[in-house]
Design a protein around this motif. Structure first.
Motif, PDB file in Angstrom:
ATOM      1  N   ASP A   1      14.697-114.956 -30.563  1.00 21.02           N
ATOM      2  CA  ASP A   1      16.045-114.711 -30.073  1.00 21.02           C
ATOM      3  C   ASP A   1      16.909-114.279 -31.256  1.00 21.02           C
ATOM      4  N   THR A   2      17.295-113.015 -31.275  1.00 19.27           N
ATOM      5  CA  THR A   2      17.998-112.472 -32.428  1.00 19.27           C
ATOM      6  C   THR A   2      19.429-112.987 -32.553  1.00 19.27           C
ATOM      7  N   THR A   3      19.967-113.587 -31.489  1.00 17.12           N
ATOM      8  CA  THR A   3      21.334-114.106 -31.530  1.00 17.12           C
ATOM      9  C   THR A   3      21.392-115.504 -32.138  1.00 17.12           C
ATOM     10  N   ASP A   4      20.623-116.428 -31.573  1.00 14.40           N
ATOM     11  CA  ASP A   4      20.632-117.809 -32.054  1.00 14.40           C
ATOM     12  C   ASP A   4      19.569-118.081 -33.102  1.00 14.40           C
TER      13      ASP A   4
ATOM     14  N   ILE B   1      17.042-119.473 -21.068  1.00 12.84           N
ATOM     15  CA  ILE B   1      18.158-118.800 -21.732  1.00 12.84           C
ATOM     16  C   ILE B   1      19.141-118.363 -20.658  1.00 12.84           C
TER      17      ILE B   1
ATOM     18  N   SER C   1      23.474-121.639 -25.141  1.00 11.24           N
ATOM     19  CA  SER C   1      22.863-120.822 -24.088  1.00 11.24           C
ATOM     20  C   SER C   1      21.406-121.152 -23.810  1.00 11.24           C
ATOM     21  N   ILE C   2      20.772-121.904 -24.696  1.00 11.60           N
ATOM     22  CA  ILE C   2      19.340-122.188 -24.551  1.00 11.60           C
ATOM     23  C   ILE C   2      19.149-123.655 -24.185  1.00 11.60           C
TER      24      ILE C   2
ATOM     25  N   ASP D   1      22.148-116.370 -19.703  1.00 11.13           N
ATOM     26  CA  ASP D   1      22.910-115.217 -20.157  1.00 11.13           C
ATOM     27  C   ASP D   1      23.204-114.347 -18.938  1.00 11.13           C
TER      28      ASP D   1
ATOM     29  N   LYS E   1      24.137-111.236 -24.232  1.00  9.30           N
ATOM     30  CA  LYS E   1      24.436-111.557 -25.626  1.00  9.30           C
ATOM     31  C   LYS E   1      23.161-111.802 -26.421  1.00  9.30           C
ATOM     32  N   HIS E   2      22.123-112.203 -25.719  1.00  7.95           N
ATOM     33  CA  HIS E   2      20.847-112.524 -26.364  1.00  7.95           C
ATOM     34  C   HIS E   2      19.836-111.400 -26.144  1.00  7.95           C
ATOM     35  N   THR E   3      19.004-111.205 -27.155  1.00 10.66           N
ATOM     36  CA  THR E   3      17.890-110.267 -27.047  1.00 10.66           C
ATOM     37  C   THR E   3      16.643-110.952 -27.571  1.00 10.66           C
TER      38      THR E   3
END
Length: 385
Positions: free
Chosen positions: A153-156, A36, A5-6, A38, A132-134
């Motif tokens: 990015d708390t997801t990746d 990003i 996603s990035i 998303d 999905k990303h924050t």
């Protein structure tokens, strides 16, 4: 691609000769920017105007026919923010995300641009949900400007570190030796702000950072990331990284240079692990500053000049002063044909540095090194080892 996603949308600058009009960059520079992808699309920083058209093309290619929702501004320095006004004009729905300090700077750089209703101010701990990303924001004031923020990015598990963990050099010229140009970059760009860097290093320790995306230089992962954080911890504590001695000299007609070179020979013969001898009139000042921070001991050797010290030595010591240089040992060699004054000036400037010790004896050369000076250099070498 940083992840699924990035995306990387930055640019290389191979034409620049001096970064910030003072640092030689024979391998160019990179101006890093990320996107990003998303439910909400966030663009993270822009680029330098020098490479504006190339950056716009990269952004357009990454977006396709979609519109970005946010432009996150981690740092307002023009090599990262030059295209903010273009973004707002080109994408009417985009929202600017930045710190309160950055908001105060916007009109400085973009006179006449109406930012009303277009800016979202964030601070330490705030989050920006994208789907999905924050993004979680981290205060990073004075690394190396007061408005700087980082985001995580708390997801990746990606840290967007602004100028932190950056380096000189274009990505197309990247080598495996990250530390060399990252070290020169750190001490000259961020070196003054060790306590602030320490705060960020501590904040990072509480996060599961698996990737660092800086605004200059390569993306860091795995062992490279671990080593970069280790070095940042050492550098920001003003601790020596390696054993060694820097001899920095400022010579007019060669007499001081000969004394400095001879001291280097004596130290090597006595088993010094590393001796670096630099001619301040010809060496890259940024590289000498780097070596001064890298090693625990520095010898300054300079000619007297106009009842003071030869200007390039004054410039070197002034650079150390403004970079908050500390926790080192110095030795002094002065030269003067009739009234030596260099030692007094150098001593005064060194004494202004925090937690720095002067190793005695100070050696005074009269025009040219003589046989009687050799024992003094031997004695000085013994004191340094």
């Amino acid at each position: 691609m940083i992840s699924d996603s990035i995306k990387y949308i930055g640019v290389d600058d191979l034409d620049i000769d001096l970064f910030e009009s003072q640092y030689v960059v024979p391998e160019g520079m990179s101006y890093n920017s990320y996107l990003i992808d998303d439910e909400k699309i966030a663009v993270l920083d822009t680029a330098d105007r020098r490479k504006g058209e190339e950056w716009k093309a990269n952004l357009t290619a990454a977006l396709g026919d979609r519109q970005p929702d946010y432009l996150v501004v981690h740092h307002m320095e023009p090599d990262h923010s030059a295209l903010i006004a273009w973004m707002l004009e080109t994408y009417p729905g985009v929202q600017l995300v930045c710190s309160a300090q950055a908001v105060k700077m916007l009109s400085n750089f973009f006179e006449g641009v109406d930012f009303t209703g277009r800016v979202m101010t964030v601070k330490e701990g705030d989050t920006l949900p994208l789907g999905k990303h924050t993004l979680q924001f981290i205060g990073a004031a004075m690394i190396h400007w007061p408005e700087v923020i980082m985001s995580y990015d708390t997801t990746d598990k990606v840290l967007f570190s602004a100028d932190g963990f950056g380096k000189f050099g274009a990505l197309v010229n990247e080598t495996d030796d990250w530390a060399c140009e990252a070290r020169r970059y750190y001490f000259n760009i961020c070196g003054k702000y060790g306590s602030q860097v320490q705060m960020v290093v501590k904040k990072m320790a509480a996060l599961d950072v698996q990737t660092i995306c800086p605004l200059h230089g390569p993306v860091l992962k795995g062992e490279a990331l671990t080593e970069a954080v280790r070095l940042y911890d050492i550098w920001s504590k003003y601790e020596p990284e390696s054993e060694g001695i820097l001899i920095a000299y400022a010579s007019i007609h060669g007499g001081t240079a000969a004394a400095a070179e001879r001291l280097g020979e004596i130290l090597r013969a006595k088993g010094a692990p590393k001796v670096v001898v630099s001619d301040l009139s010809r060496s890259d000042m940024a590289e000498v500053i780097e070596d001064a921070f890298r090693y625990p001991k520095v010898v300054v050797a300079a000619s007297s000049y106009d009842a003071g010290v030869f200007p390039v030595m004054h410039d070197f010591l002034y650079h150390l002063q403004i970079k908050n240089y500390q926790k080192r040992k110095f030795a002094i060699i002065e030269n003067g044909s009739w009234a030596p004054t260099a030692g007094k000036v150098m001593r005064s400037m060194i004494e202004s540095l925090k937690d720095c010790e002067i190793i005695e004896p100070m050696v005074t050369i009269r025009s040219r090194m003589k046989a009687t000076d050799e024992p003094l250099l031997e004695q000085l070498a013994d004191s340094l080892l």
